[in-house]
Design a protein around this motif. Sequence first.
Motif, mmCIF file in Angstrom:
data_model
loop_
_atom_site.group_PDB
_atom_site.id
_atom_site.type_symbol
_atom_site.label_atom_id
_atom_site.label_comp_id
_atom_site.label_asym_id
_atom_site.label_seq_id
_atom_site.Cartn_x
_atom_site.Cartn_y
_atom_site.Cartn_z
ATOM 1 N N ILE A 102 80.315 34.911 23.208
ATOM 2 C CA ILE A 102 78.996 35.319 23.696
ATOM 3 C C ILE A 102 79.155 36.129 24.981
ATOM 4 O O ILE A 102 79.728 35.645 25.968
ATOM 5 C CB ILE A 102 78.091 34.099 23.967
ATOM 6 N N VAL A 103 78.682 37.354 24.947
ATOM 7 C CA VAL A 103 78.820 38.260 26.090
ATOM 8 C C VAL A 103 77.451 38.870 26.409
ATOM 9 O O VAL A 103 76.475 38.602 25.730
ATOM 10 C CB VAL A 103 79.838 39.377 25.795
ATOM 11 N N GLY A 104 77.398 39.690 27.456
ATOM 12 C CA GLY A 104 76.171 40.368 27.822
ATOM 13 C C GLY A 104 75.830 40.180 29.283
ATOM 14 O O GLY A 104 76.536 39.487 30.025
ATOM 15 N N ILE A 105 74.767 40.813 29.707
ATOM 16 C CA ILE A 105 74.351 40.785 31.109
ATOM 17 C C ILE A 105 74.094 39.357 31.590
ATOM 18 O O ILE A 105 74.618 38.924 32.617
ATOM 19 C CB ILE A 105 73.090 41.647 31.312
ATOM 20 N N ASP A 106 73.280 38.623 30.847
ATOM 21 C CA ASP A 106 72.956 37.254 31.264
ATOM 22 C C ASP A 106 74.195 36.361 31.276
ATOM 23 O O ASP A 106 74.354 35.517 32.168
ATOM 24 C CB ASP A 106 71.905 36.647 30.328
ATOM 25 N N ALA A 107 75.054 36.537 30.277
ATOM 26 C CA ALA A 107 76.263 35.719 30.197
ATOM 27 C C ALA A 107 77.159 35.949 31.412
ATOM 28 O O ALA A 107 77.679 34.998 32.010
ATOM 29 C CB ALA A 107 77.024 36.022 28.906
ATOM 30 N N GLU A 108 77.325 37.202 31.802
ATOM 31 C CA GLU A 108 78.197 37.504 32.938
ATOM 32 C C GLU A 108 77.565 37.088 34.267
ATOM 33 O O GLU A 108 78.264 36.628 35.180
ATOM 34 C CB GLU A 108 78.557 38.992 32.957
ATOM 35 N N ILE A 109 76.261 37.257 34.377
ATOM 36 C CA ILE A 109 75.579 36.807 35.598
ATOM 37 C C ILE A 109 75.707 35.289 35.733
ATOM 38 O O ILE A 109 76.005 34.764 36.812
ATOM 39 C CB ILE A 109 74.101 37.226 35.589
ATOM 40 N N ALA A 110 75.514 34.578 34.634
ATOM 41 C CA ALA A 110 75.655 33.122 34.653
ATOM 42 C C ALA A 110 77.087 32.724 34.994
ATOM 43 O O ALA A 110 77.314 31.751 35.714
ATOM 44 C CB ALA A 110 75.249 32.532 33.305
ATOM 45 N N GLY A 111 78.048 33.486 34.476
ATOM 46 C CA GLY A 111 79.444 33.212 34.796
ATOM 47 C C GLY A 111 79.727 33.377 36.276
ATOM 48 O O GLY A 111 80.437 32.568 36.891
ATOM 49 N N ALA A 112 79.147 34.426 36.869
ATOM 50 C CA ALA A 112 79.324 34.673 38.308
ATOM 51 C C ALA A 112 78.637 33.584 39.134
ATOM 52 O O ALA A 112 79.152 33.161 40.174
ATOM 53 C CB ALA A 112 78.776 36.046 38.674
ATOM 54 N N ILE A 113 77.487 33.130 38.682
ATOM 55 C CA ILE A 113 76.765 32.058 39.381
ATOM 56 C C ILE A 113 77.568 30.765 39.330
ATOM 57 O O ILE A 113 77.712 30.052 40.330
ATOM 58 C CB ILE A 113 75.367 31.847 38.769
ATOM 59 N N ALA A 114 78.109 30.449 38.149
ATOM 60 C CA ALA A 114 78.917 29.240 37.999
ATOM 61 C C ALA A 114 80.140 29.293 38.909
ATOM 62 O O ALA A 114 80.497 28.296 39.554
ATOM 63 C CB ALA A 114 79.347 29.082 36.541
ATOM 64 N N GLU A 115 80.777 30.455 38.969
ATOM 65 C CA GLU A 115 81.944 30.618 39.832
ATOM 66 C C GLU A 115 81.566 30.425 41.296
ATOM 67 O O GLU A 115 82.293 29.795 42.068
ATOM 68 C CB GLU A 115 82.553 32.005 39.624
ATOM 69 N N ASN A 116 80.419 30.964 41.687
ATOM 70 C CA ASN A 116 79.935 30.818 43.053
ATOM 71 C C ASN A 116 79.696 29.349 43.399
ATOM 72 O O ASN A 116 79.924 28.921 44.541
ATOM 73 C CB ASN A 116 78.642 31.612 43.219
ATOM 74 N N MET A 117 79.283 28.570 42.417
ATOM 75 C CA MET A 117 78.985 27.154 42.621
ATOM 76 C C MET A 117 80.211 26.270 42.441
ATOM 77 O O MET A 117 80.133 25.057 42.641
ATOM 78 C CB MET A 117 77.879 26.720 41.650
ATOM 79 N N GLY A 118 81.321 26.869 42.031
ATOM 80 C CA GLY A 118 82.524 26.083 41.791
ATOM 81 C C GLY A 118 82.435 25.239 40.537
ATOM 82 O O GLY A 118 83.022 24.156 40.449
ATOM 83 N N ARG A 119 81.696 25.737 39.540
ATOM 84 C CA ARG A 119 81.521 24.991 38.298
ATOM 85 C C ARG A 119 81.986 25.817 37.101
ATOM 86 O O ARG A 119 82.177 27.023 37.202
ATOM 87 C CB ARG A 119 80.053 24.580 38.142
ATOM 88 N N GLU A 120 82.150 25.152 35.980
ATOM 89 C CA GLU A 120 82.610 25.797 34.748
ATOM 90 C C GLU A 120 81.422 26.100 33.848
ATOM 91 O O GLU A 120 80.648 25.207 33.517
ATOM 92 C CB GLU A 120 83.589 24.868 34.018
ATOM 93 N N LEU A 121 81.272 27.363 33.461
ATOM 94 C CA LEU A 121 80.151 27.759 32.619
ATOM 95 C C LEU A 121 80.380 27.341 31.170
ATOM 96 O O LEU A 121 81.461 27.531 30.612
ATOM 97 C CB LEU A 121 79.934 29.273 32.684
ATOM 98 N N VAL A 122 79.333 26.789 30.568
ATOM 99 C CA VAL A 122 79.317 26.479 29.137
ATOM 100 C C VAL A 122 78.030 27.069 28.570
ATOM 101 O O VAL A 122 76.938 26.762 29.060
ATOM 102 C CB VAL A 122 79.359 24.960 28.878
ATOM 103 N N ILE A 123 78.146 27.929 27.555
ATOM 104 C CA ILE A 123 76.973 28.583 26.969
ATOM 105 C C ILE A 123 76.606 27.936 25.648
ATOM 106 O O ILE A 123 77.457 27.793 24.763
ATOM 107 C CB ILE A 123 77.224 30.089 26.758
ATOM 108 N N GLU A 124 75.337 27.550 25.512
ATOM 109 C CA GLU A 124 74.833 26.988 24.266
ATOM 110 C C GLU A 124 73.879 27.981 23.621
ATOM 111 O O GLU A 124 72.891 28.390 24.231
ATOM 112 C CB GLU A 124 74.111 25.661 24.531
ATOM 113 N N ASP A 125 74.157 28.377 22.405
ATOM 114 C CA ASP A 125 73.337 29.337 21.674
ATOM 115 C C ASP A 125 72.339 28.575 20.810
ATOM 116 O O ASP A 125 72.720 27.914 19.839
ATOM 117 C CB ASP A 125 74.249 30.219 20.812
#
Length: 299
Positions: A102-125
């Motif tokens: 799963i890729v795209g603008i929202d996915a990458e923004i969420a990934g950057a937010i998770a990194e900023n928070m020191g957490r691991e992103l998990v995407i549920e479709d």
Amino acid sequence: MKKMKKDIVLAAVAAACAISLAACGGSTQETTQAETTTAAAAQESKEEAGAGEDTSAEAAEAETESEAAEGAGGQLIMATNAEFPPYEYHDSSVTGPDGSDIVGIDAEIAGAIAENMGRELVIEDIAFDSIIPELQSGKADIGAAGMTVTEDRLMNVDFSDTYATAVQAIIVTGDSEIAGPDDLADKLIGVQQGTTGDIYASDDFGDENVERYPKGVDAVQALIQGKVDAVIIDNEPAKVFVGENEGLKLLDTAYAEEEYAIAVKKGNTELLEQVNKAIQELKESGKLDEIVAKYISAE
């Protein structure tokens, strides 16, 4: 004789005293040993109690540290509907920020937010109209799916600061007589269920003139097959769908303008503040613009 008797008596007295002293001495020694044993036991008991207290304190401290580490780390679960390019979609040739396709603008923004928070992103479709219930139940932390802030949605979730602006566009067939929003009256309009296109079209033209589909691409296919007269959908996915399907065109006149934000469970102010802080830093660093530019070319 008297002297000898006297000596014997003195000897007897001395012996008696010796015996008496021995007995007194033995009693004192036993008492001292008992007292020493009792004191030692008490001290040992005290030390054991102290050790227990120290252990409990250490355990409490370790638990606190563990909770702090979990708060700093852990997972950030994002609920989305990956049928909305270029914001979120499946691409088997690319690995998304959570390791999925799963890729795209929202996915990458969420990934950057998770990194900023020191957490691991998990995407549920999931289905688009299941995102808010997923947040309300606590199964997901954030909802990012090209979601527009509306009064109805604000009754159920809280939204972050805006991270993107969008336009609701109209797709029609190349030979259609529909030239703008005013021409949609009495027409059958295809939308993705639960989206703002669905909400706006239903409000403007009535439920009887709106045909809802689980995915945006399904609405577009219905248009190609002549089942609906037009499709209302976000401008960016609209451009993708028109580019991939001959015989379709995108009207120049926008149907509506809106802003996208990230949804969180209502009342979760701590998470909302963290998300807003991350979005602000992404804006200031230029990272947000880089992510958008990666998927949307400047016209």
